[in-house]
Design an enzyme around this catalytic site. Structure first.
Site, PDB file in Angstrom:
ATOM      1  CG  ASP A 269      -0.275  -0.446   2.274  1.00  0.00           C
ATOM      2  OD1 ASP A 269       0.742  -0.206   2.716  1.00  0.00           O
ATOM      3  OD2 ASP A 269      -1.207  -0.647   3.625  1.00  0.00           O
ATOM      4  CG  ASN A 328       7.621   0.133   8.575  1.00  0.00           C
ATOM      5  OD1 ASN A 328       6.711   0.892   8.904  1.00  0.00           O
ATOM      6  ND2 ASN A 328       7.356  -1.088   8.619  1.00  0.00           N
TER       7      ASN A 328
END
Length: 535
Positions: A269, A328
């Site tokens: 995504d 991340n």
């Protein structure tokens, strides 16, 4: 209706329709995308036709409670959403020109030789994965491993999940490993492929060649003989914009759709969200803000230095041969879990109310490391925040406003650290930070981020992943043309990003924010500047 731009009605009649299946760790949705406008003036309106809750469930296995995904339920929700999209398109005199799927990364389903799913896919937050990454990297050699796959070490990377599950009862029967978007695409079309942007989060890809990594796969097979022939379980890699196949007869009957192609998009995504960044040049950084926050820049080649490995930065593959160089970091997961825990305790505080309370709370009163491992599993985040504050001799947040303000200040500090490292390690200069995804709607977080970083923040589109998903589909079928810059021009026309300029409020770095020291900031030009001259 959710629109990718600010107006609710398109200014001209749509000429093509697409379905974007956009799956997150807490919810999933099917979006009908309406493309209108002449060549060079295209724009996209997104209509949310189906939304459903998502989340892992706990299943007791032996003495360990494990988290898994109910992927069969997700499948039925997706098919039902496509049925509704078919009707919605037909009402506008259109048929779907394509279907694309994006989702969270790393998790996968195991398929037997008969084509059946062997078990519910493991969730990346499963505590049973703890410790595996250290063992694997000690055995394979961390430095050489990073030079091959360029991947940030996370305990849940697919390669570590595979090693952790090598002695599971179902593993010997597994003939195919399919990441979540590829699994659903195979059920829609009957064809199995692996899309490369999501595959780059597995640890099994050579980031320089965009192919399966001989070095990593051979090393895992040698180091863990019970894995067997890992390579034979991996499907051929394809780039975004490839046609996987067309809907099976069974899916056509269930949805009312015809011979619609399923097209690979940036199936991670974040890869799709980065496509939809409404940038007008390449001097930008981004925060893809949702359950996780992915903070980084877009590069042409990976950064595989030892300094990059030690800073735990990742090189994930993007659309059109690009590299998403990013870290991340914890995202809105901590906030959503906090609100959920309060609800379960009978303290029902809405997100809107929580943000109002946080805006009135004292700034920077308590800033904790929300990237710590204690914030990864589900649970009582407020208690974990209190423990982290106590351990660092800071005031303990007590009221809801204090707790939520601590979370947002801590997220902004985390973004600041990550972007400081990005600039140093990659050499990439940027004048603006784009926040895309659900977090772009959090005005307080966007302003705190601009204040923390010292450059303007452009927020939106909120449905960045779905919009990027559609743009790659539209180009694949010839409905739009051009490179990433051209797709981003469509994204800009389709959205109305909000600008947040830095105020005089400076985010105070704590003594333990060693990764972004003040001297480093000065050396890299992290000073307040006149926003009018920033772009």
């Amino acid at each position: 209706m959710t629109s990718a731009r600010s107006t609710s009605e398109p200014e001209s009649l749509p000429r093509a329709a697409f379905a974007a299946v956009d799956l997150g760790a807490t919810s999933g949705r099917v979006m009908l995308a309406l493309l209108s406008g002449a060549a060079g003036h295209e724009r996209v309106d997104l209509v949310e036709v189906a939304r459903f809750a998502n989340g892992p469930f706990v299943t007791p296995e032996s003495d360990t409670a494990r988290l898994r995904w109910d992927v069969r339920r997700i499948w039925h929700e997706v098919v039902d959403g496509l049925r509704i999209a078919c009707v919605a398109a037909s009402e506008r005199g259109l048929v779907l020109s394509g279907i694309g799927i994006d989702s969270w990364a790393v998790d996968y389903g195991l398929i037997g030789a008969d084509g059946e799913l062997l078990e519910d896919p493991r969730c990346y937050r499963d505590s049973a994965l703890a410790g595996t990454s250290t063992e694997v990297l000690d055995r394979l050699g961390a430095s050489g491993h990073y030079r091959a796959n360029g991947l940030q070490t996370q305990p849940f990377n697919t390669e570590f999940q595979l090693v952790a599950g090598r002695d599971d009862e179902v593993w010997p029967a597994a003939a195919s490993i399919r990441l979540i978007p590829d699994l659903l695409a195979s059920w829609l079309t009957g064809r199995v492929v692996t899309e490369v942007t999501n595959a780059s989060t597995t640890g099994l890809i050579d980031v320089s060649t965009r192919k399966w990594s001989d070095a990593v796969i051979d090393g895992l097979e040698r180091g863990y003989p019970s894995l067997g022939d890992l390579r034979s379980r991996l499907a051929d890699l394809v780039e975004p914009g490839s046609v996987v196949g067309h809907l099976t007869n069974s899916v056509r009957r269930s949805t009312g759709l015809g011979r619609v192609p399923v097209i690979t998009v940036g199936s991670h995504d974040t890869a799709s969200a980065v496509v939809a960044i409404p940038a007008d040049d390449d001097r930008f950084a981004y925060v893809s803000s949702g359950t996780w926050s992915l903070v980084g820049v877009e590069l042409e080649v990976p950064v595989l230095s030892e300094a990059s490995r030690r800073a735990n930065f990742t090189n994930e593959l993007g659309v059109d041969g690009t590299v998403r160089y990013l870290k991340n970091v914890t995202g809105l997961w901590v906030l959503s879990e906090t609100l959920r825990s309060w609800r379960e305790a009978g303290r029902d505080i809405s997100l809107a109310k929580a943000l109002v309370l946080a805006a009135d709370a004292t700034a920077d009163r308590t800033v904790v490391d929300v990237d710590g491992p204690e914030f990864l599993p589900p649970g009582d985040m407020a208690s974990r925040i209190a423990a982290a504050a106590r351990a660092t001799s800071q005031p303990i947040p007590v009221s809801p406003g204090e707790v939520v303000r601590c979370i947002l200040d801590s997220l902004a500090a985390s973004y600041r650290r990550a972007l400081g490292e990005v600039r140093e390690l990659s050499g990439k200069e940027f004048d603006v930070v784009h926040i895309v995804g659900g977090g772009s709607q959090n005005a307080l977080l966007c302003q705190l981020t601009a204040d923390a970083i010292g450059v303007p923040v452009l927020a939106g589109p909120a449905e960045g992943a779905a919009l990027g998903n559609v743009l790659v589909q539209a180009r694949a079928v010839g409905a739009v043309h051009g490179n990433l810059a051209a797709l981003r021009a469509v994204a800009h026309r389709s959205s109305n990003p909000i600008t947040y300029v830095p105020t005089g409020t400076s985010h105070r770095l704590r003594a333990d924010d060693r990764t972004t020291a003040s001297s480093e900031e000065r050396s890299h030009g992290w000073h307040r500047k006149d926003p009018s001259g920033s772009r």
